[in-house]
Design a protein around this motif. Structure first.
Motif, PDB file in Angstrom:
ATOM      1  N   ALA A  83      32.685  31.219  32.892  1.00  0.00           N
ATOM      2  CA  ALA A  83      32.023  31.530  34.157  1.00  0.00           C
ATOM      3  C   ALA A  83      33.047  31.696  35.277  1.00  0.00           C
ATOM      4  CB  ALA A  83      31.028  30.432  34.514  1.00  0.00           C
ATOM      5  N   GLN A  84      34.067  30.850  35.279  1.00  0.00           N
ATOM      6  CA  GLN A  84      35.115  30.963  36.291  1.00  0.00           C
ATOM      7  C   GLN A  84      35.904  32.256  36.123  1.00  0.00           C
ATOM      8  OE1 GLN A  84      35.720  28.758  38.952  1.00  0.00           O
ATOM      9  NE2 GLN A  84      36.889  30.567  39.567  1.00  0.00           N
ATOM     10  N   LEU A  85      36.137  32.621  34.856  1.00  0.00           N
ATOM     11  CA  LEU A  85      36.843  33.871  34.564  1.00  0.00           C
ATOM     12  C   LEU A  85      36.113  35.060  35.168  1.00  0.00           C
ATOM     13  CD1 LEU A  85      39.022  35.447  32.778  1.00  0.00           C
ATOM     14  CD2 LEU A  85      37.207  35.555  31.058  1.00  0.00           C
ATOM     15  N   TRP A  86      34.785  35.133  34.918  1.00  0.00           N
ATOM     16  CA  TRP A  86      34.025  36.283  35.396  1.00  0.00           C
ATOM     17  C   TRP A  86      33.754  36.205  36.898  1.00  0.00           C
ATOM     18  CZ3 TRP A  86      34.745  40.237  32.820  1.00  0.00           C
ATOM     19  CH2 TRP A  86      34.767  40.226  31.421  1.00  0.00           C
ATOM     20  N   GLU A  87      33.753  35.018  37.442  1.00  0.00           N
ATOM     21  CA  GLU A  87      33.635  34.902  38.895  1.00  0.00           C
ATOM     22  C   GLU A  87      34.863  35.500  39.561  1.00  0.00           C
ATOM     23  OE1 GLU A  87      33.434  31.413  42.294  1.00  0.00           O
ATOM     24  OE2 GLU A  87      32.480  31.041  40.356  1.00  0.00           O
ATOM     25  N   ASP A  88      36.023  35.271  38.954  1.00  0.00           N
ATOM     26  CA  ASP A  88      37.271  35.798  39.511  1.00  0.00           C
ATOM     27  C   ASP A  88      37.386  37.310  39.314  1.00  0.00           C
ATOM     28  OD1 ASP A  88      37.952  33.208  40.159  1.00  0.00           O
ATOM     29  OD2 ASP A  88      39.148  32.880  38.352  1.00  0.00           O
ATOM     30  N   ARG A  89      36.900  37.810  38.170  1.00  0.00           N
ATOM     31  CA  ARG A  89      37.107  39.218  37.821  1.00  0.00           C
ATOM     32  C   ARG A  89      35.913  40.112  38.144  1.00  0.00           C
ATOM     33  NH1 ARG A  89      40.600  39.305  32.180  1.00  0.00           N
ATOM     34  NH2 ARG A  89      42.125  37.735  32.801  1.00  0.00           N
ATOM     35  N   GLY A  90      34.757  39.515  38.305  1.00  0.00           N
ATOM     36  CA  GLY A  90      33.545  40.294  38.507  1.00  0.00           C
ATOM     37  C   GLY A  90      32.840  40.545  37.189  1.00  0.00           C
ATOM     38  N   ILE A  91      31.543  40.233  37.126  1.00  0.00           N
ATOM     39  CA  ILE A  91      30.791  40.364  35.876  1.00  0.00           C
ATOM     40  C   ILE A  91      30.479  41.828  35.619  1.00  0.00           C
ATOM     41  CG2 ILE A  91      28.670  39.706  34.669  1.00  0.00           C
ATOM     42  CD1 ILE A  91      28.597  37.200  36.409  1.00  0.00           C
ATOM     43  N   PRO A  92      30.823  42.355  34.435  1.00  0.00           N
ATOM     44  CA  PRO A  92      30.559  43.769  34.125  1.00  0.00           C
ATOM     45  C   PRO A  92      29.065  44.081  34.171  1.00  0.00           C
ATOM     46  CG  PRO A  92      32.049  42.780  32.494  1.00  0.00           C
ATOM     47  CD  PRO A  92      31.511  41.664  33.329  1.00  0.00           C
ATOM     48  N   LEU A  93      28.748  45.355  34.440  1.00  0.00           N
ATOM     49  CA  LEU A  93      27.355  45.802  34.510  1.00  0.00           C
ATOM     50  C   LEU A  93      26.628  45.499  33.206  1.00  0.00           C
ATOM     51  CD1 LEU A  93      24.994  47.310  35.828  1.00  0.00           C
ATOM     52  CD2 LEU A  93      26.005  49.449  34.959  1.00  0.00           C
ATOM     53  N   ARG A  94      27.280  45.774  32.082  1.00  0.00           N
ATOM     54  CA  ARG A  94      26.641  45.509  30.784  1.00  0.00           C
ATOM     55  C   ARG A  94      26.188  44.065  30.668  1.00  0.00           C
ATOM     56  NH1 ARG A  94      30.664  44.942  25.978  1.00  0.00           N
ATOM     57  NH2 ARG A  94      31.126  43.124  27.290  1.00  0.00           N
ATOM     58  N   ASN A  95      27.071  43.154  31.022  1.00  0.00           N
ATOM     59  CA  ASN A  95      26.741  41.731  30.914  1.00  0.00           C
ATOM     60  C   ASN A  95      25.609  41.348  31.861  1.00  0.00           C
ATOM     61  OD1 ASN A  95      29.039  41.995  29.366  1.00  0.00           O
ATOM     62  ND2 ASN A  95      30.003  40.130  30.108  1.00  0.00           N
ATOM     63  N   GLN A  96      25.535  41.995  33.010  1.00  0.00           N
ATOM     64  CA  GLN A  96      24.447  41.739  33.940  1.00  0.00           C
ATOM     65  C   GLN A  96      23.117  42.224  33.359  1.00  0.00           C
ATOM     66  OE1 GLN A  96      24.654  40.067  36.689  1.00  0.00           O
ATOM     67  NE2 GLN A  96      26.541  40.466  37.819  1.00  0.00           N
ATOM     68  N   LEU A  97      23.136  43.377  32.686  1.00  0.00           N
ATOM     69  CA  LEU A  97      21.898  43.961  32.156  1.00  0.00           C
ATOM     70  C   LEU A  97      21.338  43.173  30.984  1.00  0.00           C
ATOM     71  CD1 LEU A  97      22.772  47.778  32.233  1.00  0.00           C
ATOM     72  CD2 LEU A  97      21.109  46.596  33.677  1.00  0.00           C
ATOM     73  N   ILE A  98      22.185  42.921  29.975  1.00  0.00           N
ATOM     74  CA  ILE A  98      21.675  42.281  28.759  1.00  0.00           C
ATOM     75  C   ILE A  98      21.361  40.809  28.964  1.00  0.00           C
ATOM     76  CG2 ILE A  98      22.864  43.915  27.242  1.00  0.00           C
ATOM     77  CD1 ILE A  98      24.977  41.833  26.708  1.00  0.00           C
ATOM     78  N   ALA A  99      21.757  40.253  30.103  1.00  0.00           N
ATOM     79  CA  ALA A  99      21.498  38.840  30.384  1.00  0.00           C
ATOM     80  C   ALA A  99      20.170  38.616  31.106  1.00  0.00           C
ATOM     81  CB  ALA A  99      22.641  38.256  31.220  1.00  0.00           C
ATOM     82  N   ARG A 100      19.402  39.676  31.285  1.00  0.00           N
ATOM     83  CA  ARG A 100      18.109  39.563  31.981  1.00  0.00           C
ATOM     84  C   ARG A 100      16.975  40.069  31.086  1.00  0.00           C
ATOM     85  NH1 ARG A 100      21.851  39.960  36.087  1.00  0.00           N
ATOM     86  NH2 ARG A 100      21.348  38.800  37.990  1.00  0.00           N
ATOM     87  N   PRO A 101      16.644  39.322  30.034  1.00  0.00           N
ATOM     88  CA  PRO A 101      15.627  39.793  29.092  1.00  0.00           C
ATOM     89  C   PRO A 101      14.247  39.956  29.696  1.00  0.00           C
ATOM     90  CG  PRO A 101      16.192  37.495  28.662  1.00  0.00           C
ATOM     91  CD  PRO A 101      17.195  38.013  29.652  1.00  0.00           C
ATOM     92  N   SER A 102      13.911  39.147  30.683  1.00  0.00           N
ATOM     93  CA  SER A 102      12.573  39.287  31.268  1.00  0.00           C
ATOM     94  C   SER A 102      12.483  40.554  32.114  1.00  0.00           C
ATOM     95  CB  SER A 102      12.215  38.052  32.095  1.00  0.00           C
ATOM     96  OG  SER A 102      13.152  37.840  33.137  1.00  0.00           O
TER      97      SER A 102
END
Length: 411
Positions: A83-102
């Protein structure tokens, strides 16, 4: 980092037991192992952000934490470091999309035939592979075209002296509503009024993809809906082992959510098979099972083992006459929620699951069983063998209305 996890760090004696059991470091050099990226690297990360991205290749399966003889929270350390890694680098669009199943479920359900065609069209999957980084061969679930919540709103449980609250999770709601119907039918058959509150995602996919802020919002909304029932003394059961574990402990331990609602819900939450087996141990489970002459290989998913409840599904299935259940000892199917969907991790995922796939195929069975929805989809993808939740076998053996209104997958 929560105190519970941070305090466990210095208990690591570098015995490498976690390295021995890790299924992912055994198939790829991109993940050097849970000890290295966990307790060992955390000592350096404590001095500032780490440039080492290998922690993102940790699947979060939790096996390392389960086998650690000194109770070091290795997988949890890795999750927070990711989580710290992606906070520093910015979460990719793909990871944002597939992480919202609802969100995906609400968008895909009204146009299910079109959405399922898109997900199955090889040229379009190739585009998604190149543009989004979702592997063209990754196992994508099919939208049911209806939701379990819609069915539940029109369903009325018969009057009963006992009530139970059902947390069905996103997989059941959007992709496998028939599984939810079977859960309700089995619970009603055992004398329960089944309450299905309004509910949304538990936040686990967001947590796994490093978006802790959004994950906390989701889990807080969910437990606010469930807590009034738990405070009334009602148990909460879930057929999703990973989402149930999120409520039981991960939201607190990994996300650091300090919430009275969460504490109340956590103490009242049971895995479905855990709950049914406890009924049996008290002599309260109906055992009017009909013979089910099948051979079924059974895989206990990693997250289910994280509940530390043994393998209750095996004990329940042993009650069914003529059902031959083969307990498989492969550690992991490799999918790890959204991990195996990603282009750079798909081949790793399949390599991890290879032993399990071979065991299922060699069993010669027409159907396999597993408690986790994403693991079931992965098993079917890797073997061609249809995979079901254990509750489906109980449902069929009870002789309930088979098939449910639209089949296990709602299609």
């Amino acid at each position: 980092m929560t105190d519970l996890i941070r305090d466990s760090l210095d208990h690591c004696v570098k015995c490498t037991i976690c390295e021995t059991f890790c299924p992912f470091s055994q198939v790829t050099p991109l993940f050097p192992g849970p000890k290295y990226v966990g307790p060992q690297a955390e000592r350096y990360r404590g001095a500032g952000p780490s440039p080492d991205a290998s922690v993102d290749y940790c699947s979060g399966c939790g096996i390392c934490t389960q086998v650690c003889p000194h109770d070091v929270k290795i997988a949890e350390i890795n999750s927070q470091a990711r989580a710290q890694l992606w906070e520093d680098r910015g979460i990719p669009l793909r990871n944002q999309l597939i992480a919202r199943p609802s969100v995906l479920g609400r968008l895909g359900t009204p146009v299910a035939p079109l959405a399922n065609w898109v997900l199955g069209a090889k040229p379009l999957r190739a585009v998604a592979d190149r543009v989004l980084g979702i592997h063209r061969n990754a196992p994508m679930p099919r939208f049911a075209g209806r939701t379990f919540q819609r069915w539940a709103r029109s369903h009325r449980s018969p009057a009963a002296d006992r009530s139970v609250v059902y947390f069905h999770a996103c997989g059941t709601n959007y992709y496998e509503p028939g599984v939810g119907e079977m859960v309700v039918a089995v619970l009603e058959h055992n004398g329960f009024n089944v309450i299905v509150p309004p509910q949304d995602c538990c936040g686990l996919p967001l947590q796994s993809n490093g978006n802790f802020e959004a994950a906390r919002k989701y889990v807080r909304r969910l437990v606010a809906n469930l807590a009034p029932h738990a405070r009334g003394g009602l148990p909460i059961v879930s057929n999703s082992t990973s989402c149930g574990l999120m409520l039981k402990r991960e939201a607190h331990e990994i996300l650091g959510v300090e919430d009275d609602y969460l504490k109340t819900v956590s103490e009242a939450t049971y895995d479905l098979c855990e709950f049914l087996l406890q009924l049996h141990e008290r002599g309260e489970l109906r055992t009017d099972f009909r013979p089910l002459p099948l051979t079924v290989p059974y895989h206990a998913p990693c997250q289910q083992r994280g509940h530390e409840i043994g393998k209750p599904a095996l004990d329940l299935l042993a009650l069914i006459p003529e059902l031959n259940v083969i307990e498989l000892d492969a550690d992991c199917c490799g999918i790890a929620g959204t991990y195996g969907l990603k282009r750079e991790k798909y081949e790793i995922s399949m390599a991890v699951g290879d032993r399990l796939f071979r065991d299922v195929r060699e069993s010669g069975a027409a159907v396999a069983a597993c408690d986790s929805e994403t693991c079931r989809w992965q098993i079917t993808h890797g073997t061609g063998v249809y995979s079901v939740h254990p509750v489906e076998l109980l449902y069929r053996s009870y002789g309930l209305d088979w098939p449910p209104s639209a089949g296990a997958n709602g299609a």
